[in-house]
Design an enzyme around this catalytic site. Structure first.
Site, PDB file in Angstrom:
ATOM      1  N   LYS A  41     -45.046  24.647 -44.771  1.00 62.09           N
ATOM      2  CA  LYS A  41     -43.868  23.994 -44.175  1.00 62.09           C
ATOM      3  C   LYS A  41     -42.800  25.015 -43.791  1.00 62.09           C
ATOM      4  O   LYS A  41     -41.915  24.726 -42.997  1.00 62.09           O
ATOM      5  CB  LYS A  41     -43.257  22.992 -45.167  1.00 62.09           C
ATOM      6  N   ASP A 126     -50.354  21.954 -54.006  1.00 61.59           N
ATOM      7  CA  ASP A 126     -51.723  21.467 -54.058  1.00 61.59           C
ATOM      8  C   ASP A 126     -52.613  22.429 -54.844  1.00 61.59           C
ATOM      9  O   ASP A 126     -52.953  23.499 -54.385  1.00 61.59           O
ATOM     10  CB  ASP A 126     -52.256  21.288 -52.638  1.00 61.59           C
TER      11      ASP A 126
HETATM   12  P1  ADP Z   1     -40.907  20.309 -51.760  1.00 57.25           P
HETATM   13  O1  ADP Z   1     -40.447  21.680 -51.429  1.00 57.25           O
HETATM   14  O2  ADP Z   1     -41.364  20.166 -53.186  1.00 57.25           O
HETATM   15  O3  ADP Z   1     -41.945  19.784 -50.810  1.00 57.25           O
HETATM   16  P2  ADP Z   1     -38.245  19.559 -50.925  1.00 57.25           P
HETATM   17  O4  ADP Z   1     -37.408  20.525 -51.692  1.00 57.25           O
HETATM   18  O5  ADP Z   1     -38.440  19.826 -49.481  1.00 57.25           O
HETATM   19  O6  ADP Z   1     -39.648  19.329 -51.645  1.00 57.25           O
HETATM   20  O7  ADP Z   1     -37.568  18.131 -51.138  1.00 57.25           O
HETATM   21  C1  ADP Z   1     -38.055  16.961 -50.510  1.00 57.25           C
HETATM   22  C2  ADP Z   1     -36.855  16.077 -50.110  1.00 57.25           C
HETATM   23  O8  ADP Z   1     -36.196  15.605 -51.279  1.00 57.25           O
HETATM   24  C3  ADP Z   1     -35.814  16.832 -49.297  1.00 57.25           C
HETATM   25  O9  ADP Z   1     -35.376  16.029 -48.233  1.00 57.25           O
HETATM   26  C4  ADP Z   1     -34.685  17.076 -50.271  1.00 57.25           C
HETATM   27  O10 ADP Z   1     -33.436  17.096 -49.647  1.00 57.25           O
HETATM   28  C5  ADP Z   1     -34.808  15.899 -51.230  1.00 57.25           C
HETATM   29  N1  ADP Z   1     -34.357  16.231 -52.597  1.00 57.25           N
HETATM   30  C6  ADP Z   1     -34.789  17.222 -53.397  1.00 57.25           C
HETATM   31  N2  ADP Z   1     -34.144  17.218 -54.582  1.00 57.25           N
HETATM   32  C7  ADP Z   1     -33.258  16.188 -54.537  1.00 57.25           C
HETATM   33  C8  ADP Z   1     -32.276  15.637 -55.448  1.00 57.25           C
HETATM   34  N3  ADP Z   1     -32.105  16.157 -56.657  1.00 57.25           N
HETATM   35  N4  ADP Z   1     -31.553  14.582 -55.043  1.00 57.25           N
HETATM   36  C9  ADP Z   1     -31.735  14.039 -53.822  1.00 57.25           C
HETATM   37  N5  ADP Z   1     -32.621  14.490 -52.919  1.00 57.25           N
HETATM   38  C10 ADP Z   1     -33.380  15.549 -53.260  1.00 57.25           C
HETATM   39 MG    MG Z   2     -41.134  22.977 -49.964  1.00 55.85          MG
END
Ligand code: ADP
Ligand code: MG
Length: 263
Positions: A41, A126
Site C-alpha cells: 500500500k 499477511d
Molecule cells: P494498516 O496499516 O494496519 O493497514 P492503517 O494504519 O492504514 O492500517 O489504518 C486503517 C484505517 O484505520 C485508517 O483510515 C486509519 O486512519 C484508521 N485508524 C487507525 N487507528 C485508528 C484509531 N485509533 N482511531 C480511529 N481510526 C483509526
Molecule cells: Mg499500512
C-alpha cells in the site's frame, strides 16, 4: 546500534497510523527515526510528509533507473527519514524477496538504517506471505510488536503472527490494542497478551482525529499535539524506547482464542 522494530497485525488494523504516530512522537523527543514501509500500500510515511506519496524502491527498480539516496529517502516531520519499499506486481513476484533486495539497495545507497536511533518496519500483516519473515530472517528486526483490537479476526491474525514469531524464535516485545470500540476490548487484549506470555503495552482508543488528520496528510502527534490520543502515542513511543521486556510468544489454540473474545 539503532533499535530496529517491526509492527505486525492484520491489514487495516492501524499499523501505519501507529507506526507514523510513534515515529513522530520519537522525533519530538529528539530521536533520529527512520520509517520503512514494507507494505504494498506504501502509505506508511504519508502522514509524515504532509500527504505526499514518495516513489517506492520496487517501482524504481522495475524502471531500471540508477537509484541514488535522494530518490528513495525523504525527510519527513522533524527529520524522520521516510522510505517506501512498495510491493510486487499483483499476481507475480514475492514480497519477501522484493523486501530483501530493496533493503540491500537501501543499505548500499544510504545510511538511513545504520545512522539513526530507531528504525520502524511497517510490515504487511499477511502471515503466509514472505513479507512477514524476510525482515526477521535477515536480522533486520530486533524487536517485534503486535497490534490488534479485541475482535476475533484481528486476534486470530495476531495469534498467527505469534505462531510465526515462535517458529522463528523471535521474541515479542508487547501487544498494542488499537481499539475498534468492541465491548470489553481492553480486558480481552490484555488477557490475550498475558496468555501468550507477553504484556499489553498500550490501549489506543478509537478516535476520529486519527482519520481527520490522516486525510489532511498529518499524524495526530503533529497536527493535534494537545489531544488525548497524541498523549497515548507519546506514552507508547516512550515505552518502546525504554522498555526491553521480550519473550518468544506462546500462541493460543483456536478454541481458547474464541473463548477469549467472549469475556
Ligand atoms: P494498516 O496499516 O494496519 O493497514 P492503517 O494504519 O492504514 O492500517 O489504518 C486503517 C484505517 O484505520 C485508517 O483510515 C486509519 O486512519 C484508521 N485508524 C487507525 N487507528 C485508528 C484509531 N485509533 N482511531 C480511529 N481510526 C483509526
Ligand atoms: Mg499500512
Amino acid at each position: 546500534m539503532a533499535k530496529q522494530i517491526a509492527i505486525y497485525g492484520k491489514g487495516g488494523i492501524g499499523k501505519s497510523s501507529t507506526a507514523s504516530n510513534v515515529a513522530a512522537a520519537c522525533a519530538d523527543e529528539g530521536y533520529r527515526v527512520t520509517i520503512i514501509g514494507c507494505d504494498p500500500k506504501s502509505d506508511s510515511s504519508i502522514t509524515l510528509l504532509r500527504g505526499r506519496r514518495i516513489p517506492t524502491i520496487m517501482d524504481l527498480m522495475r524502471q531500471g533507473v540508477d537509484i541514488r539516496e535522494e530518490d528513495i529517502v525523504f525527510d519527513g516531520y522533524k527529520g524522520v527519514k521516510c522510505v517506501e519499499i512498495g510491493g510486487p506486481e499483483p499476481g507475480i513476484g514475492c514480497a519477501g524477496r522484493g523486501i530483501i533486495v530493496a533493503i540491500s539497495l537501501l543499505k548500499k545507497t544510504s545510511k538511513a538504517i545504520e545512522d539513526t536511533d530507531l528504525v520502524i518496519y511497517d510490515v504487511p500483516g499477511d502471515i503466509v506471505c514472505g513479507g512477514f519473515v524476510a525482515p526477521v530472517k535477515k536480522g533486520l528486526v530486533s524487536e517485534a510488536y503486535v497490534l490488534t483490537s479485541g475482535e476475533y479476526m484481528p486476534l486470530y491474525a495476531a495469534n498467527n503472527i505469534c505462531k510465526g514469531l515462535s517458529r522463528l524464535e523471535m521474541p515479542l516485545n508487547g501487544v498494542i490494542c488499537n481499539s475498534r470500540g468492541a465491548p470489553n476490548e481492553e480486558a480481552i487484549v490484555s488477557e490475550f497478551a498475558k496468555e501468550i506470555g507477553s504484556q499489553l503495552l498500550a490501549f489506543i482508543p478509537k478516535d476520529v482525529l486519527v482519520q481527520t488528520c490522516e486525510r489532511e496528510g498529518f499524524s495526530v502527534v503533529e497536527k493535534e499535539p494537545g489531544s488525548a490520543i497524541a498523549a497515548v502515542y507519546r506514552k507508547l513511543a516512550r515505552s518502546i524506547m525504554t522498555k526491553s521486556d521480550a519473550r518468544v510468544p506462546e500462541p493460543l489454540d483456536d478454541a481458547r482464542l474464541r473463548e477469549l473474545t467472549k469475556i
